[in-house]
Design a protein around this motif. Structure first.
Motif, mmCIF file in Angstrom:
data_model
loop_
_atom_site.group_PDB
_atom_site.id
_atom_site.type_symbol
_atom_site.label_atom_id
_atom_site.label_comp_id
_atom_site.label_asym_id
_atom_site.label_seq_id
_atom_site.Cartn_x
_atom_site.Cartn_y
_atom_site.Cartn_z
ATOM 1 N N GLU A 184 1.082 -1.188 0.425
ATOM 2 C CA GLU A 184 -0.050 -0.007 -0.025
ATOM 3 C C GLU A 184 1.398 1.641 -0.155
ATOM 4 O O GLU A 184 0.655 1.827 -0.775
ATOM 5 C CB GLU A 184 -0.898 -0.520 0.861
ATOM 6 N N ILE A 185 2.469 1.321 0.654
ATOM 7 C CA ILE A 185 3.308 2.202 1.105
ATOM 8 C C ILE A 185 3.343 2.906 -0.529
ATOM 9 O O ILE A 185 3.657 3.511 -0.960
ATOM 10 C CB ILE A 185 4.132 1.926 1.672
ATOM 11 N N GLU A 186 3.441 1.849 -1.291
ATOM 12 C CA GLU A 186 4.414 1.631 -2.182
ATOM 13 C C GLU A 186 3.665 2.264 -3.354
ATOM 14 O O GLU A 186 3.900 3.203 -4.710
ATOM 15 C CB GLU A 186 4.328 0.838 -3.450
ATOM 16 N N LYS A 187 2.145 1.912 -3.067
ATOM 17 C CA LYS A 187 0.474 2.836 -4.173
ATOM 18 C C LYS A 187 1.366 4.345 -3.457
ATOM 19 O O LYS A 187 0.601 4.911 -4.804
ATOM 20 C CB LYS A 187 -0.277 2.438 -4.027
ATOM 21 N N VAL A 188 1.090 4.762 -2.290
ATOM 22 C CA VAL A 188 0.878 5.793 -2.604
ATOM 23 C C VAL A 188 2.253 6.709 -3.360
ATOM 24 O O VAL A 188 2.161 7.833 -2.996
ATOM 25 C CB VAL A 188 0.845 6.337 -0.609
ATOM 26 N N LEU A 189 3.075 6.062 -2.912
ATOM 27 C CA LEU A 189 4.407 7.110 -2.795
ATOM 28 C C LEU A 189 4.495 7.201 -5.213
ATOM 29 O O LEU A 189 5.053 7.756 -5.037
ATOM 30 C CB LEU A 189 5.735 5.710 -2.284
ATOM 31 N N LYS A 190 4.457 5.698 -5.228
ATOM 32 C CA LYS A 190 3.809 6.418 -7.165
ATOM 33 C C LYS A 190 3.166 7.356 -7.291
ATOM 34 O O LYS A 190 2.847 7.917 -8.314
ATOM 35 C CB LYS A 190 3.897 4.480 -7.684
ATOM 36 N N LYS A 191 1.621 6.632 -6.698
ATOM 37 C CA LYS A 191 1.134 8.584 -6.878
ATOM 38 C C LYS A 191 1.593 9.740 -6.902
ATOM 39 O O LYS A 191 1.523 10.197 -7.415
ATOM 40 C CB LYS A 191 -0.033 7.994 -5.733
ATOM 41 N N THR A 192 2.548 9.965 -5.820
ATOM 42 C CA THR A 192 2.332 10.822 -5.292
ATOM 43 C C THR A 192 4.371 11.560 -6.580
ATOM 44 O O THR A 192 3.768 12.297 -7.233
ATOM 45 C CB THR A 192 3.810 11.096 -3.970
ATOM 46 N N GLY A 193 5.074 10.882 -6.623
ATOM 47 C CA GLY A 193 5.462 10.638 -7.706
ATOM 48 C C GLY A 193 4.434 11.289 -8.844
ATOM 49 O O GLY A 193 6.115 11.974 -9.836
ATOM 50 N N TYR A 194 3.721 10.934 -9.368
ATOM 51 C CA TYR A 194 3.506 10.405 -10.790
ATOM 52 C C TYR A 194 2.553 12.287 -10.376
ATOM 53 O O TYR A 194 2.713 13.100 -11.316
ATOM 54 C CB TYR A 194 1.830 9.080 -11.278
ATOM 55 N N THR A 195 1.664 12.409 -9.593
ATOM 56 C CA THR A 195 1.314 13.946 -9.336
ATOM 57 C C THR A 195 2.583 14.937 -9.391
ATOM 58 O O THR A 195 3.012 16.063 -9.911
ATOM 59 C CB THR A 195 0.635 13.763 -7.979
ATOM 60 N N SER A 196 3.729 14.954 -8.928
ATOM 61 C CA SER A 196 4.527 15.789 -8.856
ATOM 62 C C SER A 196 5.009 15.590 -10.539
ATOM 63 O O SER A 196 5.217 17.068 -11.083
ATOM 64 C CB SER A 196 5.922 15.033 -8.236
ATOM 65 N N ILE A 197 5.228 14.617 -11.382
ATOM 66 C CA ILE A 197 5.728 14.875 -12.452
ATOM 67 C C ILE A 197 4.619 15.530 -13.368
ATOM 68 O O ILE A 197 4.888 16.620 -14.426
ATOM 69 C CB ILE A 197 6.101 13.711 -13.383
ATOM 70 N N ILE A 198 3.053 15.526 -12.462
ATOM 71 C CA ILE A 198 2.126 15.766 -13.839
ATOM 72 C C ILE A 198 2.418 17.129 -14.086
ATOM 73 O O ILE A 198 2.893 18.472 -14.759
ATOM 74 C CB ILE A 198 1.096 14.953 -13.587
ATOM 75 N N THR A 199 2.267 17.735 -11.979
ATOM 76 C CA THR A 199 2.504 19.114 -11.979
ATOM 77 C C THR A 199 3.657 19.880 -12.725
ATOM 78 O O THR A 199 3.264 21.441 -13.018
ATOM 79 C CB THR A 199 2.202 18.844 -10.320
ATOM 80 N N SER A 200 5.157 19.007 -12.430
ATOM 81 C CA SER A 200 5.942 19.832 -13.642
ATOM 82 C C SER A 200 5.533 20.321 -14.907
ATOM 83 O O SER A 200 6.242 21.479 -15.097
ATOM 84 C CB SER A 200 7.170 18.641 -13.448
ATOM 85 N N ILE A 201 5.209 19.338 -15.549
ATOM 86 C CA ILE A 201 4.713 19.116 -16.873
ATOM 87 C C ILE A 201 3.835 20.196 -16.901
ATOM 88 O O ILE A 201 3.978 21.163 -17.853
ATOM 89 C CB ILE A 201 4.226 17.775 -17.324
#
Length: 184
Positions: free
Chosen positions: A2-19
């Motif tokens: 579950e932690i991995e899913k949360v961390l990946k979601k955080t990472g993807y959100t950061s990438i989308i925001t950056s774009i």
């Protein structure tokens, strides 16, 4: 897991925001004067519209005897601020620079904290992340110190920030397994 899913979601959100920020920065860099006018007039129009709606609502409901109804004052203040922005659009440039500068400093500080945590776990990625976080902090401070920057410079800084944040987001996603182990 579950932690991995949360961390990946955080990472993807950061990438989308950056774009998204990168696109915004590019547009601001290429069409700086037009961008500032569009932003200023859009905000001014929204404030005037909201002001008119609040005044109309107050006048329509004035017989309800609500002693704590501030819609009239709120509406008038919004309309006045909107009119000021239309007649003095340069005011927004300073406010925009300060707001974006504070956000970039906040992001830089969070990235700095993350890089220092990675150092504790002896990963090789902490040094590039530290350098990037210091660069992000420097850009944020520069924007706040010189809020009268032209929009083109502001756009280029946002663009550089988004590229660095994108690199950091990808680095974060690459290290999700390590972060999961740190949390457990």
């Amino acid at each position: 897991m579950e932690i991995e899913k949360v961390l990946k979601k955080t990472g993807y959100t950061s990438i989308i925001t950056s774009i998204i920020l990168g696109i915004l920065g590019f547009i601001m860099f290429i069409y700086s004067k037009t961008t500032l006018k569009i932003i200023t007039y859009a905000i001014a129009g929204m404030l005037i519209f909201l002001g008119i709606i609040k005044v109309i609502g107050y006048l329509r409901d004035k017989n309800r005897k609500e002693y704590f109804n501030y819609d009239l004052i709120y509406g008038i203040v919004n309309a006045i601020i909107g009119l000021i922005l239309i007649t003095h659009p340069g005011i927004l440039e300073g406010l925009l620079g300060i707001t974006i500068g504070i956000w970039i400093i906040y992001t830089g500080l969070t990235r700095l904290g993350l890089s220092l945590r990675l150092k504790e776990y002896k990963t090789k990625t902490w040094i590039p992340m530290l350098i990037i976080s210091i660069a992000i902090l420097t850009m944020g401070i520069y924007i706040i110190i010189a809020p009268d920057l032209i929009i083109a410079t502001l756009g280029s800084i946002i663009l550089m920030y988004s590229i660095m944040d994108l690199i950091e987001g990808i680095t974060f996603l690459i290290n999700v397994k390590r972060f999961e182990k740190m949390v457990e």
